[in-house]
Write an enzyme that holds these catalytic residues in place. Structure first.
Site, PDB file in Angstrom:
ATOM      1  N   HIS A  91      -4.451  13.324  15.911  1.00  0.00           N
ATOM      2  CA  HIS A  91      -4.212  13.196  17.476  1.00  0.00           C
ATOM      3  C   HIS A  91      -3.817  11.663  17.503  1.00  0.00           C
ATOM      4  O   HIS A  91      -4.117  10.774  16.329  1.00  0.00           O
ATOM      5  CB  HIS A  91      -5.707  12.996  18.549  1.00  0.00           C
ATOM      6  CG  HIS A  91      -5.986  14.549  18.590  1.00  0.00           C
ATOM      7  ND1 HIS A  91      -5.480  15.530  18.676  1.00  0.00           N
ATOM      8  CD2 HIS A  91      -7.052  14.648  18.059  1.00  0.00           C
ATOM      9  CE1 HIS A  91      -6.774  16.777  18.438  1.00  0.00           C
ATOM     10  NE2 HIS A  91      -7.562  16.197  18.496  1.00  0.00           N
ATOM     11  N   GLU A 108     -11.726  10.980  18.996  1.00  0.00           N
ATOM     12  CA  GLU A 108     -13.023  12.283  19.247  1.00  0.00           C
ATOM     13  C   GLU A 108     -14.545  11.657  18.636  1.00  0.00           C
ATOM     14  O   GLU A 108     -14.459  10.812  17.606  1.00  0.00           O
ATOM     15  CB  GLU A 108     -12.657  13.454  19.639  1.00  0.00           C
ATOM     16  CG  GLU A 108     -11.928  13.967  18.048  1.00  0.00           C
ATOM     17  CD  GLU A 108     -11.529  15.625  18.476  1.00  0.00           C
ATOM     18  OE1 GLU A 108     -11.856  15.766  19.342  1.00  0.00           O
ATOM     19  OE2 GLU A 108     -10.726  15.840  17.375  1.00  0.00           O
ATOM     20  N   HIS A 166      -7.685  16.938  11.300  1.00  0.00           N
ATOM     21  CA  HIS A 166      -8.992  17.163  10.581  1.00  0.00           C
ATOM     22  C   HIS A 166      -9.001  18.739  10.747  1.00  0.00           C
ATOM     23  O   HIS A 166      -7.768  19.413  11.861  1.00  0.00           O
ATOM     24  CB  HIS A 166      -9.628  16.619  12.331  1.00  0.00           C
ATOM     25  CG  HIS A 166      -9.560  16.537  13.194  1.00  0.00           C
ATOM     26  ND1 HIS A 166      -8.367  15.634  13.222  1.00  0.00           N
ATOM     27  CD2 HIS A 166      -9.804  17.894  14.205  1.00  0.00           C
ATOM     28  CE1 HIS A 166      -8.275  15.912  15.034  1.00  0.00           C
ATOM     29  NE2 HIS A 166      -8.972  17.267  15.291  1.00  0.00           N
ATOM     30  N   ARG A 186      -0.598  20.009  16.012  1.00  0.00           N
ATOM     31  CA  ARG A 186      -0.974  20.944  14.165  1.00  0.00           C
ATOM     32  C   ARG A 186       0.384  20.725  14.443  1.00  0.00           C
ATOM     33  O   ARG A 186       1.590  20.948  14.180  1.00  0.00           O
ATOM     34  CB  ARG A 186      -0.463  22.784  15.279  1.00  0.00           C
ATOM     35  CG  ARG A 186      -2.198  22.578  16.238  1.00  0.00           C
ATOM     36  CD  ARG A 186      -2.135  23.861  16.700  1.00  0.00           C
ATOM     37  NE  ARG A 186      -1.278  25.048  17.638  1.00  0.00           N
ATOM     38  CZ  ARG A 186      -0.937  25.067  19.477  1.00  0.00           C
ATOM     39  NH1 ARG A 186      -2.357  24.837  19.455  1.00  0.00           N
ATOM     40  NH2 ARG A 186      -0.116  25.043  19.460  1.00  0.00           N
TER      41      ARG A 186
END
Length: 311
Positions: A91, A108, A166, A186
């Site tokens: 991200h 996050e 991740h 992605r």
């Protein structure tokens, strides 16, 4: 002012399973991967018991004074069931996302709820690398081999700053607290098809532009507060474990409070609460009492001057 029980927005995914039914989610939804508990995302809003969208029920004053300079509700929370490995992804930071996407990036954290034997997560690079090596690994299907693997167990928490490559491994169920953003780049997705039957889109160039290429080091929690599991400029997360006990919380004008039951049952603000329930308390709600035998994940906005933006 009462605590408002929320109805989540449910999302089918290529990697989802059936374990969210144990959290009270609709078993009729196939491959249920995500349950968006506290969501102001247009088209995927949480709803109140009376059917209203949360965004229709509450104005900006409900967010709290700490959100005064934020253009929209700042947080999104989810249950995630990874029956299969999630894509290898990354991200962007706020700075990159605002410059290139016209929206905010994503910081996050994950609170692990359940994990099969030997299940785990992939976080960051195992060794410092360069963009070309990462590009080749993404193209030849070996991107996972460059990442650090962490076996996980219930009760652990992990912070994922922007730029950290991740993936959630198969067999993990977790609760995610994140910046309110849907941006995901992605790198690799096993060639899995999307709803159109074609392989899902990759975002290789953008991912390479934002990925942290240094070796990943897990951030340790140094707080003296045993209930505090996550503190970022975007959210503050506590876990309260009640053992037939009572806990009183106070919701002042500075922030809303979200309470999610991840285990057990009891009462929140006098209302029956069970595993999988999420309640929203607008800013300035005052005192709220939680009691019973249950685990609560509490999310609010932090005192931003006491936090440091993740790199």
């Amino acid at each position: 002012m009462p605590a408002y029980r929320l109805t989540p927005s449910l999302h089918t995914t290529p990697w989802g399973g059936d374990r969210l039914r144990t959290y009270g989610k609709d078993p009729a939804v196939p491959t249920l991967g995500e349950s968006w508990e506290l969501s102001f995302v247009p088209g995927a809003e949480s709803r109140l018991d009376d059917g209203r969208k949360i965004s229709d029920a509450f104005g900006k004053e409900a967010y709290g004074t700490r959100a005064a300079d934020m253009p929209f509700f700042p947080v999104l929370t989810k249950f995630i069931d990874a029956a299969r490995d999630l894509s290898v992804q990354v991200h962007p930071s706020d700075a990159y996302a605002l410059a290139h996407e016209g929206q905010y990036g994503k910081c996050e954290m994950w609170y692990i709820l359940d994990a099969a034997k030997d299940a785990g997560i992939y976080l960051g690079l195992s060794e410092k690398t360069d963009a070309e090596t990462l590009r080749h690994a993404a193209l030849d299907g070996t991107a996972q081999h460059l990442l650090r693997f962490f076996p996980v167990k219930a009760g652990e928490s992990y912070l994922i700053p922007p730029g950290t490559i991740h993936a959630i491994g198969a067999g993990v169920v977790l609760f995610e607290i994140q910046e309110n953003s849907t941006l995901t780049y992605r790198l690799y997705d096993y060639g899995r098809p999307g709803t159109d039957g074609k392989p899902r889109e990759l975002h290789l160039e953008k991912a390479l532009a934002v990925a942290t290429l240094d070796r990943y080091t897990k951030a340790e929690n140094s707080s003296s507060d045993p209930t505090l599991i996550g503190l970022t400029p975007y959210f503050e997360t506590h876990v309260y474990k009640l053992n037939f006990t009572k806990r009183e919380l106070f919701v002042d004008k500075t922030s809303f409070l979200s309470l999610t039951v991840t285990e057990g049952e009891g009462r929140i603000d006098g209302q029956i609460s069970k595993k999988g329930d999420t309640f929203f308390l607008p800013a300035n709600s005052g005192r709220v009492t939680a009691e019973g035998k249950m685990t609560l994940v509490a999310v609010s906005l932090p005192e931003r001057e006491k936090t440091e933006a993740p790199s």
